[in-house]
Design a protein around this motif. Structure first.
Motif, PDB file in Angstrom:
ATOM      1  N   ARG A 189     -12.530  54.181  11.648  1.00 10.85           N
ATOM      2  CA  ARG A 189     -13.438  53.333  12.425  1.00 10.85           C
ATOM      3  C   ARG A 189     -14.706  53.032  11.643  1.00 10.85           C
ATOM      4  O   ARG A 189     -15.233  51.928  11.676  1.00 10.85           O
ATOM      5  N   ARG A 190     -15.229  54.051  10.966  1.00 10.63           N
ATOM      6  CA  ARG A 190     -16.416  53.834  10.138  1.00 10.63           C
ATOM      7  C   ARG A 190     -16.187  54.501   8.794  1.00 10.63           C
ATOM      8  O   ARG A 190     -15.357  55.407   8.684  1.00 10.63           O
ATOM      9  N   ASP A 193     -15.421  58.394   8.453  1.00 10.12           N
ATOM     10  CA  ASP A 193     -14.733  58.963   9.613  1.00 10.12           C
ATOM     11  C   ASP A 193     -13.372  59.503   9.205  1.00 10.12           C
ATOM     12  O   ASP A 193     -12.801  59.094   8.192  1.00 10.12           O
ATOM     13  N   ASP A 262      -7.953  60.513  22.036  1.00 11.04           N
ATOM     14  CA  ASP A 262      -9.234  59.860  22.303  1.00 11.04           C
ATOM     15  C   ASP A 262      -9.660  58.927  21.175  1.00 11.04           C
ATOM     16  O   ASP A 262     -10.457  58.027  21.376  1.00 11.04           O
TER      17      ASP A 262
ATOM     18  N   LEU B 668     -19.560  46.951  19.082  1.00 15.48           N
ATOM     19  CA  LEU B 668     -18.354  47.322  18.339  1.00 15.48           C
ATOM     20  C   LEU B 668     -17.931  48.778  18.495  1.00 15.48           C
ATOM     21  O   LEU B 668     -16.752  49.095  18.332  1.00 15.48           O
ATOM     22  N   PHE B 669     -18.856  49.686  18.725  1.00 19.95           N
ATOM     23  CA  PHE B 669     -18.511  51.107  18.631  1.00 19.95           C
ATOM     24  C   PHE B 669     -18.769  51.914  19.902  1.00 19.95           C
ATOM     25  O   PHE B 669     -17.913  52.657  20.356  1.00 19.95           O
ATOM     26  N   ARG B 673     -17.366  57.331  27.301  1.00 20.87           N
ATOM     27  CA  ARG B 673     -16.216  57.280  28.205  1.00 20.87           C
ATOM     28  C   ARG B 673     -16.210  58.438  29.200  1.00 20.87           C
ATOM     29  O   ARG B 673     -16.632  59.537  28.887  1.00 20.87           O
ATOM     30  N   VAL B 681     -16.119  62.109  28.156  1.00 18.39           N
ATOM     31  CA  VAL B 681     -15.163  62.401  27.077  1.00 18.39           C
ATOM     32  C   VAL B 681     -15.907  62.622  25.762  1.00 18.39           C
ATOM     33  O   VAL B 681     -15.583  63.532  25.001  1.00 18.39           O
ATOM     34  N   LEU B 685     -21.109  63.405  18.476  1.00 17.84           N
ATOM     35  CA  LEU B 685     -21.271  62.155  17.731  1.00 17.84           C
ATOM     36  C   LEU B 685     -20.079  61.884  16.817  1.00 17.84           C
ATOM     37  O   LEU B 685     -20.086  60.904  16.075  1.00 17.84           O
ATOM     38  N   GLU B 686     -19.067  62.744  16.887  1.00 16.29           N
ATOM     39  CA  GLU B 686     -17.853  62.432  16.141  1.00 16.29           C
ATOM     40  C   GLU B 686     -17.073  61.320  16.842  1.00 16.29           C
ATOM     41  O   GLU B 686     -16.585  60.401  16.199  1.00 16.29           O
ATOM     42  N   ARG B 689     -19.373  57.012  18.588  1.00 21.31           N
ATOM     43  CA  ARG B 689     -19.655  56.466  17.265  1.00 21.31           C
ATOM     44  C   ARG B 689     -20.857  55.547  17.271  1.00 21.31           C
ATOM     45  O   ARG B 689     -20.883  54.559  17.996  1.00 21.31           O
ATOM     46  N   LEU B 690     -21.812  55.867  16.417  1.00 21.49           N
ATOM     47  CA  LEU B 690     -22.957  54.981  16.195  1.00 21.49           C
ATOM     48  C   LEU B 690     -22.712  54.240  14.901  1.00 21.49           C
ATOM     49  O   LEU B 690     -22.059  54.762  13.995  1.00 21.49           O
ATOM     50  N   ASP B 695     -22.248  49.455   8.351  1.00 24.00           N
ATOM     51  CA  ASP B 695     -21.767  48.518   9.366  1.00 24.00           C
ATOM     52  C   ASP B 695     -22.767  47.393   9.622  1.00 24.00           C
ATOM     53  O   ASP B 695     -22.549  46.559  10.503  1.00 24.00           O
ATOM     54  N   THR B 748     -13.518  47.195  20.265  1.00 19.26           N
ATOM     55  CA  THR B 748     -12.845  48.161  19.394  1.00 19.26           C
ATOM     56  C   THR B 748     -11.739  47.447  18.633  1.00 19.26           C
ATOM     57  O   THR B 748     -11.247  46.408  19.085  1.00 19.26           O
TER      58      THR B 748
END
Lengths: 297, 765
Positions: A189-190, A193, A262, B668-669, B673, B681, B685-686, B689-690, B695, B748
């Motif tokens: 995703r980044r 990651d 997830d 985007l990220f 949830r 959920v 921070l894994e 996502r920031l 990006d 996403t």
């Protein structure tokens, strides 16, 4: 975010390390600590003993064995060393290319080849490479040194064939002819990651440069262990190297099964698998057809 | 030379960069106890039994508190008082505080938390807004009718609040329309994620609570702590150390009242600090929402009417400002385009989820996303160019927005034209190709009009100190803006203006670092105070220089007779003389934005009624979509932003960059949830996502100066708005790239790939 209490051991020789591993209950080997330290800090792992192999002599290095046509990599070799090694860049460029995707350069400065393999994360780049390469892993204990084919190494989620008294000391990677094709494709995703899916491809053309003599395709990120896409390899081996063949081979990834979580739905991981295999095969073929001076990072 | 418009260095920059700044989470006091909070493990339950006897008797435990210790009922901005500090009889969200412990060590506090006996009878959790509104759904607040409100607002059962804005004859317009288009859009929760978590250190001293907390809005925390604990606001003193980020997440009282009541019970200072997981689980994210829009247009694309329904998730109570800001949604939907007939219903709905709260650009980013995607739908139906459709409907200077407020200084056309000079639309459109997309979005936004007061004094050494309770949230408004304004007014060097630490005991009320208001509101108050100081300085100096005050000027830390450089006095001399002749030179200033005419009759349930010191913006994005993975890459970004007057261009650019990046995260990220059983959920921070620096595309920034007559030196708010149009402009650009509309955030890779494939399928039919 601090690790639970543990006893710390700092051996200087392989022999001492193996003795410690055979004597201690509930010991964990720590090398670069790029996976283990976060797991300790998050209390996901709570070993009673940590055996630090960073000061152990003879576990790091790259050795070329020409008669056997293998390159041997010491388990404690830093990933960054592999990434920057000029001989590997020339003779086994899949390895540096794959390693460039691992975390960030700070991660690779500490992380080791053996550490990544022994941790066996479901989407680890080196696991994909070892699988495609059909590497042999050497596990030492006070009892013996044992050779484990990569295909037999994974035993489940984050679980390997290593016993609690064994230390992964090196891996042998069989060499491919100069000018072979290779590619490492990954989707995360980044930057930095964990990969959702990654594919490692090795490919060799026959002398006419029109047919594929042999190829290997491995995927990680679909389940706990790497998956060799043997059906695709069989389809391609000995066949004409055209884009239709590559597409058909990649499409076979759709028949695999994947675990959704997830981080990504299962169907997305399968779509990625097909895409990354297709891109990997194309790039590997291009490189095999038009060998260029390998880029050194 | 004027200091206004120069990028002076911020006062706090050096310490922040060197790690010397003492942030809220660094602060502690001698003898401070460590606190832990027992939080509900389930989203909905009745409390059968809560027994803290065993916990209270454990070693090292100095206090255990529950709902019995905090009797008050409150709500953010006191809008709807449905919140207690601890769950009383019923639990309404997973993570709701049930009890708290203060002990000598963290391990003792944790052991005591584990020893609290809590017997729960679980209830069916109501987790989404649509179910919550269904007839027959269990009421989350059975006593809702008994709650006090700041103003009357339509509400019933699980509908916590409803704000309506209506003007014109909507039905008539729909009947006469050339085309009617209808769409529904959905958006997620976004977590503010300040680097520094919430932290509070409280002590009870001389019968008052003293709490150190890195809050954006000290006077709100003071009032809310008082209300929750059942004391007077002046019984609470709030002191603000260096703040490690807020983005709206630190406007409200959160840990402060818990630390206060524990400190009072324990007789010792108490320190309470959230873990990152607690931040993600419990700290008031941007609300998830559903937006339904139905629009009537003429054949040429003129908007005739719009009917909008916004359903925003309040979570379990109104401890965040989702209720208070309900009417921002209609204002932002009807603030950029000419919509002569409109009906907007903004509903805020209770669910058994963590309460939602303020996040930079309250209520706006998803409304703008919906409006802009919807306009693209209209453009597609009519075959009109997307930018052209916007230009036709854009509000011009002097035209009214949906609340009847006349935008005398509307600057939307200029903002769109400026962006067009940076990235010409015609060229982008001509060069368009599959999987590349571009979009442009205009925006009108508010500057928070709230009150603030400042004191300014001239020190004996000729330097100047501003006494203010404004919080330096990181934007530089206090560290540069206010100091520049005061320096300009008094002709002193910027470096010779200091600002007091933020303390509710030491300065007048301030409405907090929110809605871009600090440079604007506090800047105005400080400007007024500095103006009075200036008069006092001139008066004293006139006597000493034997000159008429009107002939004097303040330049370079001195007073001099204009045109006679050798007849001058430095300010230290003036200040020293004043001490003996008239007393110390000092003055106060106060500000609240002047009333603006609007049509009050068109709104009900509105706590926000109009846009003070409105600012005007245009954002443009260029994106590329990977057709096989669905990954969106933002290639270029451009912003034109009206700031009234640029006091410190570098600080403004920093805010614009930051807002765009945070908007990219939302687009985007970022997606906080909730699981099917009502738990957050993304607890780390894994998976939450920031965006990272990789990006972020190159961002072109054009700062527009369109002065506000009641802004300090013409300035308007600048910090907040750059986040607002980002998700909209990126989503519109992605839709342009893939030829398929986007109806849900975030984009996403899974969602984009699905949209791509569905779009392909529907085109193949």
């Amino acid at each position: 975010m601090k690790p639970p209490p543990f006893h710390y051991h700092d051996p200087r020789t392989v022999e001492d390390t193996l003795h410690l591993l055979s004597e201690l209950d509930d010991a964990k080997v720590i090398a670069g600590g790029q996976s283990l330290m976060p797991m300790l800090n998050m209390r996901l792992a709570q070993p009673g003993h940590l055996v630090d192999i960073n000061r152990v002599d003879g576990l790091a290095g790259i050795g070329w064995y020409e008669p056997e046509q293998v390159v041997r990599i010491g388990a404690a070799t830093r990933q960054r060393t592999i990434e920057k090694d000029p001989d590997l860049a020339r003779r086994y460029p899949l390895l540096p290319e794959a390693i460039s995707h691992i975390g960030h350069f700070q991660t690779r400065n500490r992380g080791t080849v053996g550490g990544s393999l022994a941790h066996l994360d479901a989407s680890a780049e080196l696991v994909a490479v070892a699988s495609a390469a059909e590497a042999t892993l050497y596990a030492a204990s006070t009892r013996a040194v044992r050779a484990i084919p990569m295909a037999d190494f994974p035993r489940g989620h984050l679980t390997t064939d290593l016993t609690s008294d064994e230390l992964l000391v090196a891996i042998d990677v069989p060499l491919w002819p100069d000018g072979h094709g290779y590619a490492f494709e990954e989707f995360a995703r980044r930057h930095g990651d964990f990969a959702l899916v990654a594919a490692a491809v090795l490919l060799e053309l026959d002398t006419t440069h029109r047919s594929i003599r042999r190829c290997r395709v491995s995927l990680v990120g679909l389940g706990p262990a790497p998956i060799r896409l043997t059906k695709a390899e069989e389809l391609l081996n000995g066949g004409v190297a055209d884009d239709d063949a590559l597409r058909s081979a990649a499409a076979l990834a759709r028949n695999l099964s994947a675990v959704g979580d997830d981080a990504a739905p299962a169907e997305y991981r399968l779509a990625l698998a097909e895409t990354l295999v297709r891109r990997g095969l194309r790039r590997a073929l291009r490189r095999a057809t038009q060998p260029t001076t390998p880029e050194v990072n | 030379m004027s200091v206004i418009g120069t990028s002076v260095r911020r006062a706090d920059g050096d310490d922040k960069v060197r790690g010397a700044a003492v942030y809220g989470m660094d602060y502690t006091e001698p003898g401070a106890l460590t606190a832990r909070v027992l939080r509900s493990p389930v989203p909905a339950a009745r409390i059968r039994r809560l027994d803290v006897t065993a916990a209270a008797a454990m070693p090292g435990v100095r206090a255990v508190v529950t709902a019995a210790d905090a009797p008050g009922r409150s709500g953010m901005f006191f809008a709807l008082r449905d919140q207690t500090l601890f769950a009383t009889d019923e639990i309404r969200y997973a993570g709701e505080p049930v009890a708290a412990v203060a002990a000598d060590t963290a391990a003792q506090a944790e052991a005591a938390i584990a020893a609290i006996e809590l017997d729960l009878e679980t209830l069916d959790a109501v987790l989404d807004v649509e179910t919550a509104l269904d007839d027959g759904t269990r009421l989350i607040h059975p006593d809702w009718e008994s709650y006090e409100t700041l103003v009357p607002g339509p509400r019933r059962g699980n509908l916590a609040w409803e704000a309506r804005t209506e003007r014109g004859d909507v039905e008539q317009a729909f009947r006469e329309a050339h085309l009617v288009v209808e769409d529904e859009y959905r958006s997620q929760r976004q977590h503010q994620n300040s680097i520094e978590p919430h932290a509070a250190v409280a002590r009870y001293e001389n019968g008052r609570y003293v709490v150190h907390t890195p809050t954006q809005f000290p006077f709100n925390v003071r009032g809310r702590v008082a209300q929750l604990l059942g004391v007077r606001p002046s019984d609470v003193r709030v002191v603000v150390p260096t703040i490690g980020g807020g983005f709206g997440g630190k406007l409200d009282a959160m840990l402060e009242p818990i630390a206060c009541v524990l400190a009072q019970r324990a007789g010792r200072p108490v320190r309470l600090l959230n873990t990152r997981a607690e931040e993600l689980r419990t700290c008031g994210p941007r609300e998830n929402a559903v937006v339904r829009l139905r629009t009537a247009v003429a054949a040429d694309g003129t908007i005739l009417a719009q009917d909008g329904l916004i359903i925003a998730d309040n979570g379990a109570n109104s401890s965040g400002e989702t209720v208070a800001c309900a009417n921002v949604a209609p204002l932002v939907l009807g603030g950029s385009y000419r919509i002569p007939n409109a009906r907007y219903v903004s509903q805020v709905v209770y669910t058994n989820t963590p309460p939602t709260a303020a996040f930079r650009g309250v209520n706006a980013p998803y409304c703008v996303f919906a409006q802009e995607m919807h306009l693209d739908h209209i453009a597609r139906e009519l075959g009109v160019d997307r930018r052209e459709l916007r230009m036709r409907n854009l509000l011009r200077a002097g035209e009214p927005m949906v609340n009847g407020q006349q935008l005398d200084d509307a600057y939307l056309v200029e903002a769109m034209q400026t962006v067009d000079r940076l990235r010409p639309w015609g060229e982008l459109t001509a060069a368009s190709r599959p999987l590349r997309g571009h979009a442009v979005v205009p925006l009108t936004w508010i500057t928070n009009p709230g009150p603030g007061g400042a004191g300014v004094k001239l020190e004996e050494d000729g330097t100047v100190t501003v006494a203010s309770a404004a919080a330096e949230i990181g934007s530089g408004a206090v560290a540069t803006g206010i100091r520049q304004i005061v320096a300009e007014q008094l002709g002193v060097r910027f470096e010779d203006v200091n600002v007091s630490p933020t303390d509710t005991d030491a300065a007048a009320y301030d409405n907090g670092a929110q809605g871009s208001r600090t440079t604007f509101g506090m800047g105005n108050a400080a400007l007024e105070a500095a103006g009075k100081v200036r008069e006092q300085v001139l008066d004293v100096a006139a006597g000493l220089l034997e000159a008429d005050p009107a002939d004097l000027e303040l330049v370079a830390n001195a007073v001099r007779v204009a045109g006679v450089p050798d007849r001058q006095l430095d300010l230290a001399t003036v200040a020293g003389t004043a001490l003996m002749t008239r007393g110390p030179i000092s003055a106060t200033g106060a500000f609240v934005a002047p009333p603006i005419p609007f049509d009050a009759g068109c709104m009900t349930g509105a706590l926000f009624t109009h846009f003070a010191a409105a600012t005007y913006h245009a954002h443009l994005a260029e994106v590329e979509v990977d057709p096989d993975t669905g990954r969106v890459t933002v290639l270029r970004y451009a912003v034109a932003q009206d700031v009234g007057r640029a006091i410190n261009p570098q600080m403004i650019e920093g805010q614009i960059h930051g807002g765009v990046v945070q908007g990219i995260g939302y687009a985007l990220f970022e997606d906080l949830r909730l699981s099917d059983d009502g738990h957050v959920v993304d607890e780390s921070l894994e998976t939450y996502r920031l965006p990272t620096s990789l990006d972020v595309p190159p961002i072109d920034v054009a700062i527009l100066e369109n002065p506000c007559p009641y802004g300090p030196l013409g300035a308007k708010g600048a910090a907040e708005p750059s986040i607002i149009p980002v998700a909209a402009v990126i989503a519109c650009a992605v839709a342009d790239a893939i030829g398929t509309p986007i109806r849900q955030l975030p984009l996403t890779p899974f969602a984009v790939l699905r949209a791509l494939r569905e779009g392909r399928r529907s085109r193949d039919l």
